[in-house]
Design an enzyme around this catalytic site. Structure first.
Site, PDB file in Angstrom:
ATOM      1  N   PHE A   1      44.688  51.597  33.622  1.00  0.00           N
ATOM      2  CA  PHE A   1      44.925  51.413  32.179  1.00  0.00           C
ATOM      3  C   PHE A   1      43.819  52.007  31.299  1.00  0.00           C
ATOM      4  O   PHE A   1      43.929  51.988  30.075  1.00  0.00           O
ATOM      5  CB  PHE A   1      45.058  49.913  31.862  1.00  0.00           C
ATOM      6  CG  PHE A   1      46.145  49.230  32.655  1.00  0.00           C
ATOM      7  CD1 PHE A   1      47.434  49.756  32.704  1.00  0.00           C
ATOM      8  CD2 PHE A   1      45.887  48.071  33.362  1.00  0.00           C
ATOM      9  CE1 PHE A   1      48.432  49.137  33.447  1.00  0.00           C
ATOM     10  CE2 PHE A   1      46.878  47.439  34.110  1.00  0.00           C
ATOM     11  CZ  PHE A   1      48.156  47.976  34.148  1.00  0.00           C
TER      12      PHE A   1
ATOM     13  N   GLY B   1      39.429  43.525  28.447  1.00  0.00           N
ATOM     14  CA  GLY B   1      40.130  43.126  29.667  1.00  0.00           C
ATOM     15  C   GLY B   1      39.919  41.650  29.923  1.00  0.00           C
ATOM     16  O   GLY B   1      38.851  41.097  29.611  1.00  0.00           O
ATOM     17  N   SER B   2      40.936  40.998  30.450  1.00  0.00           N
ATOM     18  CA  SER B   2      40.858  39.542  30.623  1.00  0.00           C
ATOM     19  C   SER B   2      41.624  39.100  31.861  1.00  0.00           C
ATOM     20  O   SER B   2      42.272  38.059  31.857  1.00  0.00           O
ATOM     21  CB  SER B   2      41.431  38.857  29.390  1.00  0.00           C
ATOM     22  OG  SER B   2      42.747  39.353  29.180  1.00  0.00           O
TER      23      SER B   2
ATOM     24  N   LYS C   1      35.869  51.446  48.535  1.00  0.00           N
ATOM     25  CA  LYS C   1      35.932  50.290  49.456  1.00  0.00           C
ATOM     26  C   LYS C   1      37.292  49.601  49.371  1.00  0.00           C
ATOM     27  O   LYS C   1      37.710  48.911  50.299  1.00  0.00           O
ATOM     28  CB  LYS C   1      34.776  49.327  49.208  1.00  0.00           C
ATOM     29  CG  LYS C   1      34.741  48.653  47.830  1.00  0.00           C
ATOM     30  CD  LYS C   1      35.592  47.431  47.708  1.00  0.00           C
ATOM     31  CE  LYS C   1      35.692  46.917  46.296  1.00  0.00           C
ATOM     32  NZ  LYS C   1      36.610  45.791  46.159  1.00  0.00           N
TER      33      LYS C   1
ATOM     34  N   LYS D   1      36.563  49.010  39.157  1.00  0.00           N
ATOM     35  CA  LYS D   1      36.420  49.652  40.467  1.00  0.00           C
ATOM     36  C   LYS D   1      37.597  50.597  40.679  1.00  0.00           C
ATOM     37  O   LYS D   1      38.720  50.160  40.947  1.00  0.00           O
ATOM     38  CB  LYS D   1      36.337  48.608  41.568  1.00  0.00           C
ATOM     39  CG  LYS D   1      35.026  47.825  41.512  1.00  0.00           C
ATOM     40  CD  LYS D   1      34.896  46.799  42.608  1.00  0.00           C
ATOM     41  CE  LYS D   1      33.525  46.115  42.546  1.00  0.00           C
ATOM     42  NZ  LYS D   1      33.394  44.995  43.480  1.00  0.00           N
TER      43      LYS D   1
ATOM     44  N   ALA E   1      35.597  37.207  41.899  1.00  0.00           N
ATOM     45  CA  ALA E   1      35.590  36.595  40.565  1.00  0.00           C
ATOM     46  C   ALA E   1      35.622  35.066  40.623  1.00  0.00           C
ATOM     47  O   ALA E   1      34.819  34.396  39.953  1.00  0.00           O
ATOM     48  CB  ALA E   1      36.775  37.118  39.755  1.00  0.00           C
TER      49      ALA E   1
ATOM     50  N   GLY F   1      37.701  40.212  34.499  1.00  0.00           N
ATOM     51  CA  GLY F   1      37.418  40.376  33.075  1.00  0.00           C
ATOM     52  C   GLY F   1      37.060  39.038  32.446  1.00  0.00           C
ATOM     53  O   GLY F   1      36.069  38.914  31.703  1.00  0.00           O
TER      54      GLY F   1
ATOM     55  N   ASN G   1      41.283  38.484  36.196  1.00  0.00           N
ATOM     56  CA  ASN G   1      40.474  37.585  37.011  1.00  0.00           C
ATOM     57  C   ASN G   1      38.973  37.886  36.844  1.00  0.00           C
ATOM     58  O   ASN G   1      38.161  36.984  36.582  1.00  0.00           O
ATOM     59  CB  ASN G   1      40.936  37.804  38.463  1.00  0.00           C
ATOM     60  CG  ASN G   1      40.458  36.773  39.441  1.00  0.00           C
ATOM     61  OD1 ASN G   1      39.980  37.110  40.511  1.00  0.00           O
ATOM     62  ND2 ASN G   1      40.591  35.510  39.115  1.00  0.00           N
TER      63      ASN G   1
END
Ligand SMILES: NC(=O)c1ccc[n+]([C@@H]2O[C@H](COP(=O)([O-])OP(=O)(O)OC[C@H]3O[C@@H](n4cnc5c(N)ncnc54)[C@H](O)[C@@H]3O)[C@@H](O)[C@H]2O)c1
Ligand SMILES: O=P(O)(O)OC[C@H](O)CO
Length: 401
Positions: free
Chosen positions: A115, A12-13, A261, A138, A171, A17, A15
């Site tokens: 995903f 994953g890439s 949350k 999350k 992030a 990741g 914000n």
């Protein structure tokens, strides 16, 4: 005797990741006795156009679309999801998922939760059998009328042990190296414990979903020629001077607090966007935490530990998410502009995802199937506001019924 080093892949890439790839790559360099320096980062490939005012604008390329992976590897910047942050050169963007995870003994899952099913399907059978995972996701997976923690879903699907990282973590702030805390839930599997007498425990990991069903995963121990994967090594992989790690045993509390949350953050944004102020917002936060703990105690009673809610993954994340994170910011904007949250996600997020939207729908469909949705009036109100069946002004009444 350790002779090998752990190879690390971030799957994953976005914000978060990309931010985690950055901090982990700083640590693999610093602890090169334990980890291979290069960190693979799997990128969901897409084309990007570099604007002419960017320092990376190349007149020879102009407005032609370029592959995001090539741009990251050339300029060491994720121009789309984490712009203006220079990544260490040992972060290598890879568009091939199977190639990115090949030979990696530590897998860090960090992408929007919707995903994860597809990702696990693609890498199953292509990872090292003794790989260990950490999920920074999350959310929860809701299937067949049951709720499953993402880390347990990953562990069960891939036949590995997977812990969970969650906390009050924005992030962009961490990417700019502004100090904060996080919580990691990781229980070293007995077969990985290198006790002084060398005795390993059973190699079976138990997963319990919300229906009480227990499944067992047969684990392959981390071979002795690799460094152990225990709290000390996990901490060395994630802790930075600007990122304090607290290790806890409670994967349920850490995972559910991080997922739920996001529903409460939407409620706070809607409330504030409607013109109410801090007193209304804190009422929403308190009720949201009550519903979060109720959910955890109702569906995971054997494992939840209330102390976890005093960790960064608990109250701290609730507060930061309801005051400065994306789910709060953009639900506030939706209420202020009088447009739907889906519309805001489409027009304002540039590909980033609001996890609260899908989590609300999934959690509510699960609660409705169990006939207990009335015990979760705040979650229900958020669902109704997203769907357009309730108005934000109805919130006080919906919470008093
Ligand atoms: N951003 C934060 O500040 C932050 C902080 C803590 C935790 N988190 C959590 O981290 C997780 C990842 O969020 P993020 O902020 O890195 O993502 P993001 O919302 O910034 O980006 C979305 C990502 O999804 C990818 N994507 C789009 N379609 C895809 C597909 N079909 N398959 C796979 N990937 C696809 C995009 O390429 C992009 O990398 C979420 O669960 C989020 O709640 C985020
Ligand atoms: O920006 P959000 O709303 O996805 O939240 C980010 C983090 O989860 C806050 O801790």
């Amino acid at each position: 005797m350790a002779g090998r080093k752990h190879r690390v892949t971030v799957i994953g890439s976005g914000n978060w990741g990309t931010t985690v790839a950055k901090l982990v790559a700083e640590n693999t360099r610093e602890h090169s006795d334990l980890f291979e320096e290069e960190v693979q980062m799997w990128v969901y490939e897409e084309n990007v156009v570099i604007p002419s005012d960017s320092p990376h604008y190349d007149p020879a390329v102009g407005d032609a679309p370029q592959k995001l992976t090539s741009v990251i590897n050339k300029y060491h910047e994720n121009v789309k999801y984490l712009p203006k942050i220079t990544l260490p050169t040992n972060v290598v963007a890879n568009p091939s998922l199977v190639d990115a995870v090949k030979d990696s003994s530590i897998l860090i899952f960090n992408l929007p939760h919707e995903f994860i099913g597809n990702i696990c399907k693609q890498i199953k059978g292509h990872i090292l059998p003794f790989a260990r995972g950490i999920s920074c996701i999350k959310g929860v997976t809701v299937t067949d009328d049951k709720v499953e923690l993402i880390c347990e879903y990953i562990g069960e699907t891939l036949g590995i042990y997977c812990g969970a990282l969650s906390g009050a973590n924005i992030a962009n702030e961490i990417a700019n190296e502004l100090w904060c805390e996080t919580t990691i839930a990781y229980n070293t599997p007995p077969c990985d414990r290198r006790s002084s007498n060398g005795a390993d425990g059973p190699d079976v990991e138990k997963h319990r979903d919300s229906s009480g069903r227990v499944s067992k995963t047969k684990l392959t121990p981390v071979p002795d020629d690799y460094p152990p994967v225990d709290h000390e090594e996990i901490r060395k992989l994630f802790q930075r001077p600007y990122f304090s790690v607290s290790m806890v045993p409670d994967v349920v509390g850490v995972s559910l607090a991080g997922a739920l949350k996001n529903i409460v953050a939407l409620a706070c944004g809607f409330t504030e966007g409607n013109g109410w102020n801090a007193t209304a917002k804190t009422a929403v936060m308190r009720r949201g935490m009550v519903e979060t703990i109720r959910f955890a105690q109702e569906f995971f009673p054997e494992s939840i530990q209330l102390m976890t809610f005093w960790e960064s993954a608990g109250w701290s994340d609730m507060i930061v998410s309801c005051t400065s994170a994306r789910n709060w910011r953009y639900s506030k904007m939706a209420a202020e502009r009088g447009v739907s949250l889906h519309e805001i996600e489409r027009t304002e997020l540039n590909g980033q995802k609001l996890q609260g939207i899908s989590t609300t729908k999934e959690v509510m469909s699960f609660l409705r199937a169990r006939g207990v949705e009335s015990q979760y009036p705040l979650f229900k109100a958020v669902e109704g506001i997203i769907d357009g069946t309730f108005k934000v002004e109805d919130v006080p009444k919906l919470l008093s019924d």
